[in-house]
Scaffold this active site. Structure first.
Site, PDB file in Angstrom:
ATOM      1  N   HIS A 427       0.837  -1.208   0.000  1.00 23.24           N
ATOM      2  CA  HIS A 427       0.000   0.000   0.000  1.00 23.24           C
ATOM      3  C   HIS A 427       0.874   1.260   0.000  1.00 23.24           C
ATOM      4  O   HIS A 427       0.718   2.142  -0.849  1.00 23.24           O
ATOM      5  CB  HIS A 427      -0.902  -0.032   1.244  1.00 23.24           C
ATOM      6  CG  HIS A 427      -1.807   1.157   1.399  1.00 23.24           C
ATOM      7  ND1 HIS A 427      -3.152   1.094   1.153  1.00 23.24           N
ATOM      8  CD2 HIS A 427      -1.567   2.437   1.769  1.00 23.24           C
ATOM      9  CE1 HIS A 427      -3.695   2.280   1.361  1.00 23.24           C
ATOM     10  NE2 HIS A 427      -2.742   3.125   1.742  1.00 23.24           N
ATOM     11  N   GLU A 428       1.809   1.339   0.932  1.00 15.36           N
ATOM     12  CA  GLU A 428       2.629   2.556   1.059  1.00 15.36           C
ATOM     13  C   GLU A 428       3.524   2.757  -0.169  1.00 15.36           C
ATOM     14  O   GLU A 428       3.764   3.888  -0.578  1.00 15.36           O
ATOM     15  CB  GLU A 428       3.459   2.527   2.344  1.00 15.36           C
ATOM     16  CG  GLU A 428       2.638   2.515   3.633  1.00 15.36           C
ATOM     17  CD  GLU A 428       1.584   3.614   3.716  1.00 15.36           C
ATOM     18  OE1 GLU A 428       1.727   4.656   3.041  1.00 15.36           O
ATOM     19  OE2 GLU A 428       0.591   3.413   4.453  1.00 15.36           O
ATOM     20  N   HIS A 431       1.730   4.595  -2.816  1.00 16.30           N
ATOM     21  CA  HIS A 431       1.810   6.054  -2.664  1.00 16.30           C
ATOM     22  C   HIS A 431       3.185   6.565  -3.102  1.00 16.30           C
ATOM     23  O   HIS A 431       3.301   7.583  -3.784  1.00 16.30           O
ATOM     24  CB  HIS A 431       1.589   6.461  -1.203  1.00 16.30           C
ATOM     25  CG  HIS A 431       0.176   6.289  -0.725  1.00 16.30           C
ATOM     26  ND1 HIS A 431      -0.908   6.734  -1.440  1.00 16.30           N
ATOM     27  CD2 HIS A 431      -0.326   5.737   0.413  1.00 16.30           C
ATOM     28  CE1 HIS A 431      -2.015   6.451  -0.760  1.00 16.30           C
ATOM     29  NE2 HIS A 431      -1.685   5.840   0.353  1.00 16.30           N
ATOM     30  N   HIS A 434       3.638   6.501  -6.791  1.00 18.65           N
ATOM     31  CA  HIS A 434       2.761   7.539  -7.357  1.00 18.65           C
ATOM     32  C   HIS A 434       3.488   8.885  -7.292  1.00 18.65           C
ATOM     33  O   HIS A 434       3.598   9.605  -8.292  1.00 18.65           O
ATOM     34  CB  HIS A 434       1.459   7.581  -6.550  1.00 18.65           C
ATOM     35  CG  HIS A 434       0.419   8.508  -7.090  1.00 18.65           C
ATOM     36  ND1 HIS A 434      -0.716   8.827  -6.400  1.00 18.65           N
ATOM     37  CD2 HIS A 434       0.329   9.208  -8.254  1.00 18.65           C
ATOM     38  CE1 HIS A 434      -1.461   9.658  -7.109  1.00 18.65           C
ATOM     39  NE2 HIS A 434      -0.833   9.915  -8.237  1.00 18.65           N
TER      40      HIS A 434
END
Ligand SMILES: [Zn+2]
Length: 638
Positions: A427-428, A431, A434
Site C-alpha cells: 500500500h505505502e 503512494h 505515485h
C-alpha cells in the site's frame, strides 16, 4: 483512516535502476529495540533532504530571507514581470520550506522523545505558517485579476505560460469569491472551502467537541472471554466487538451503545450543528448544496457521489448474501450487528522477513510493467534510504509515505514480519511510486494529487498482492483466511463507507430543507439505512441505530465516499491489468504521472474507469459476490 497529509514530491535525480540483490540480514523486529541497534541500512536516509542539520538551518534562513522580496512584490502582481518573478520565487521557496518541514517531521517520527528533533519540528512548522502568511497575497491578487488582464499578461510575458495550469486551478472557483469584507468575515467564521489540498484543515469547534465528549464519557466494564472484568475503552472496543465468544461481543456492543445513547441529544446537536455550518458556508458562496461545495474543492461533480450511492443500492444483494453466509457459517439463529465483526476463520501464523515481502510484492506487481518494477526495486531496497523498515523504541506507530518535490519519496513502516505488514508495505509503496512518477513527469505546480486519486494508487497494489496470494495459497485454510480478509475489506470499504456517505448526504439534505436535526431523526435515518443495506437476515437490535453517534468520519465533510470510489476504481483497474488488456498498464501509469494537471475524474477516465457510470461499483460487487461463493465452496469441502 483519514489520509496522511500528502506533500508533493518528486525526484529529479536520475535513478540507478536495474536488478538489485538484497542481502538477507536477519532482523527480529521488536517495538522496544533502541534505534541505534537497528542496522543502518534499514533506516531511511534523510541526508537526501539536507546533508546536515547546519544546512537545514541554512534552509530556514533562506526561506526567511525571501520574505523581504515577497513584501516588495505585494500589491504589484498586475504587472506581468512581477507576477512571473513572484511565482518563480514562490515555487522555489515553497519547495525549500517543504523540505525543511519533511526533514524535521521524519526525524521526530522515528524518535518522538528526542528534544532536539521536537524543537526542530516546532521551528519547521512555524516557518511554514510564516511562509503561508507572507505569500497569501499571491492568491488574493491572482483571483482579483480579470480574464482579459491575465490573457494580456501571458502574451507579454511568455515565461508565465508554464504556470497556466496552476493559475487556472487557483481561479477555477473565482466566481464563488465574495467581496473582501465578506471574505474577511467568512474566514473569521472558520471557512475552509478554500483550503489548499496540501494543507490539513483544522477541525471545526463542533468536531473538537465531539472528540472531547467521546473522551469524557465513562465507558462501562464488561466480562471478557475468561470472565474477568475489563474496562471498555474506545481503543479496545473493536477487539471485544470482534470476539469469537458471542456473549462477550454482545455485551461489548450493547453496553457501548447503551452508554452512547445517554448522550444522544448532545451527539445530535454536534452533528446537526456541523451540517448546519457546512450548509451556511456553502450557501454563503451560492452553492445549492454543501455536497456540491465540498466536491467542487477537488473539482469533482456531484454525480460521482450520487452514482456511487445508486450503484451500491442496485448491487446490495451480495451484502444480503454475506449476512446469510455469516448466519450459516457461524451457525447463528439470528444475525445481529455484533455478529458482523468476528473473523469467519482463524488467522494464519506468518513470519515473513522484509526481504521475502519485497519478493512477494515484486512478483504481484508484475502486471504494472517493467518501468514500475524497476523503480519499485530501487525504492524497496533499504540500502537506497527510502524506507524506515522496523519499529524502534519511541518511533511513532503506523505507516505512511511522504514526499516533497526533488527528493526521493520516503516510506515509514513498523514492519513486524506479519502478514498484514506485507499488505501495508504494498500500500505505502503505491503512494511512494505515485509520488515518484508524478514528480518525474510534472513541474512542482502540478505535482500535487488529490486524495481521490492517491488511494487508488495504494489500493491497486494491495489488490494485486491479494490476488497473487490467493492464487498461490498453499493450503485451503490459508486460502480461506485470505478470502475472508478480502471479503471484510470490501464490506467495510465499499458498503459501510457508502452507508456513511448516504447518511451524511441525508442529514445535509434535511438541514438544507430546514428540518431540525434531532436525535430521533438521526436514529430513524440510520436505522432505515442499516436495514436496507444488511437485508432480511439482519435483526435490528434496540440500540443499533445509535451507531451514527460515535463515527468520526461523519465530520470529514463529504470525504468518506472517497474510500468506496477509490477501492471500486482500484478493483476495476487491477482487473484490467490482470487481464493484460493492451495499453492498460501504460494508461494507469499515465494517470499516476498526471498529478493535478487535469481534473481527477478525467485522469481516472484515461486509466479506464468512468465513475460517472456504475461499472466500477458493479465490478466490486461482483468480486464481493464471487468471494462469497469461493468461501462457501471451501467451507462445504471442509
Ligand atoms: Zn493510503
Amino acid at each position: 483512516m483519514k489520509m496522511k497529509k500528502l506533500t508533493a514530491v518528486l525526484c529529479l535525480g536520475v535513478l540507478a535502476l536495474g536488478g538489485i540483490r538484497m542481502a538477507h540480514a536477519a532482523v527480529t523486529p521488536e517495538a522496544t529495540m533502541p534505534r541505534n541497534k537497528i542496522p543502518k541500512e534499514y533506516l531511511w536516509d534523510l541526508t537526501k533532504i539536507f546533508k546536515s542539520d547546519a544546512l537545514w538551518k541554512q534552509g530556514i534562513a533562506e526561506v526567511k530571507a525571501s520574505f523581504k522580496e515577497f513584501a516588495s512584490l505585494r500589491g504589484k502582481l498586475s504587472d506581468p514581470s512581477k507576477l512571473n518573478r513572484c511565482l518563480d520565487l514562490y515555487f522555489a521557496k515553497h519547495g525549500l520550506a517543504n523540505r525543511v518541514t519533511m526533514y524535521a517531521n521524519l526525524r521526530e517520527d522515528s524518535d518522538t522523545t528526542d528534544a532536539l528533533t521536537q524543537a526542530m519540528n516546532t521551528e519547521a512548522l512555524a516557518l511554514m505558517a510564516d511562509f503561508m502568511r507572507e505569500t497569501s497575497f499571491i492568491k488574493q491578487e491572482v483571483l482579483e485579476m480579470s480574464d482579459t488582464a491575465l490573457a494580456k499578461a501571458y502574451k507579454s510575458k511568455p515565461g508565465l505560460t508554464q504556470y497556466k495550469p496552476y493559475l487556472d486551478e487557483l481561479r477555477r472557483r473565482r466566481a464563488r469569491l465574495l467581496n473582501p469584507e465578506a471574505e474577511r468575515v467568512l474566514s473569521m467564521a472558520g471557512d475552509n472551502l478554500w483550503a489548499e489540498i496540501d494543507l490539513n484543515e483544522l477541525p471545526s469547534p463542533l468536531e473538537s467537541a465531539f472528540h472531547a465528549l467521546l473522551s469524557d464519557i465513562v465507558w462501562p466494564k464488561i466480562k471478557d472471554e475468561k470472565g474477568t472484568e475489563v474496562q471498555l475503552t474506545l481503543s479496545n472496543y473493536p477487539k471485544y466487538r470482534a470476539s469469537s465468544d458471542r456473549r462477550v461481543r454482545k455485551e461489548a456492543v450493547e453496553s457501548f451503545f447503551k452508554t452512547i445513547h445517554r448522550y444522544e441529544h448532545v451527539f445530535a446537536t454536534l452533528l446537526g450543528g456541523q451540517a448546519q455550518f457546512n450548509k451556511f458556508l456553502a450557501q454563503a458562496r451560492n452553492y445549492p448544496t454543501a455536497m456540491e461545495a465540498y466536491l467542487d474543492k477537488d473539482n469533482l461533480p456531484v454525480t460521482v457521489y450520487t452514482n456511487l450511492i445508486e450503484a451500491v443500492h442496485a448491487n446490495v444483494k451480495p451484502l444480503h448474501r454475506y449476512v446469510a453466509l455469516r448466519k450459516k457459517i457461524m451457525k447463528l439463529d439470528q444475525v445481529h450487528l455484533y455478529d458482523l465483526y468476528p473473523p469467519l476463520v482463524a488467522g494464519v501464523k506468518s513470519d515473513i522477513p522484509y526481504e521475502k515481502a519485497v519478493e512477494m510484492i515484486q512478483e504481484a506487481l508484475k502486471p504494472l510493467g517493467q518501468e514500475y518494477l524497476d523503480v519499485l526495486a530501487e525504492g524497496m531496497n533499504p540500502k537506497h534510504g527510502w524506507v524506515d523498515v522496523y519499529p524502534n523504541k519511541n518511533k511513532k506507530s503506523g505507516a505512511f509515505s511522504s514526499s516533497c518535490y526533488g527528493v526521493t519519496p520516503y516510506v515509514k513502516m513498523n514492519y513486524f514480519n506479519d502478514f498484514d505488514d506485507v499488505s501495508t508495505l504494498a500500500h505505502e509503496y503505491g503512494h511512494a511510486l505515485h509520488s515518484h512518477l508524478t514528480m518525474k513527469a510534472q513541474p512542482p505546480w502540478t505535482s500535487r494529487y488529490t486524495s481521490f486519486i492517491a488511494e487508488i494508487a495504494s489500493t491497486v497494489n494491495e489488490i494485486l498482492l491479494s490476488d497473487t496470494l490467493i492464487a498461490k495459497a498453499k493450503t485451503p485454510a490459508e486460502k480461506l483466511y485470505l478470502l475472508t480478509e478480502r471479503l471484510e475489506t470490501l464490506r467495510t470499504t465499499i458498503y459501510r463507507q457508502t452507508l456513511f456517505a448516504e447518511f451524511e448526504l441525508l442529514i445535509h439534505a434535511a438541514a438544507e430543507a430546514g428540518t431540525p436535526i434531532t436525535a430521533d431523526l438521526l436514529g430513524k435515518t440510520y436505522g432505515t439505512l442499516i436495514t436496507k443495506y444488511y437485508g432480511p437476515e439482519y435483526v435490528m437490535g434496540p440500540t443499533d441505530s445509535i451507531e451514527w453517534a460515535y463515527i468520526p468520519h461523519l465530520y470529514y465533510k463529504f470525504y468518506v465516499f472517497v474510500y468506496a470510489t477509490g477501492l471500486s476504481s482500484a478493483i476495476a483497474i487491477a482487473d484490467r491489468l490482470q487481464q493484460g488488456l493492451p495499453g492498460a498498464a501504460e494508461a494507469y501509469l499515465d494517470m499516476l504521472r498526471g498529478g493535478s494537471s487535469k481534473p481527477p475524474l478525467e485522469l481516472l477516465k484515461e486509466a479506464g474507469v468512468d465513475l460517472t457510470k456504475p461499472t466500477a461499483v458493479e465490478a466490486a460487487a461482483a468480486l464481493f459476490d464471487k468471494t462469497i461463493t469461493e468461501i462457501e465452496t471451501l467451507f462445504e469441502a471442509k
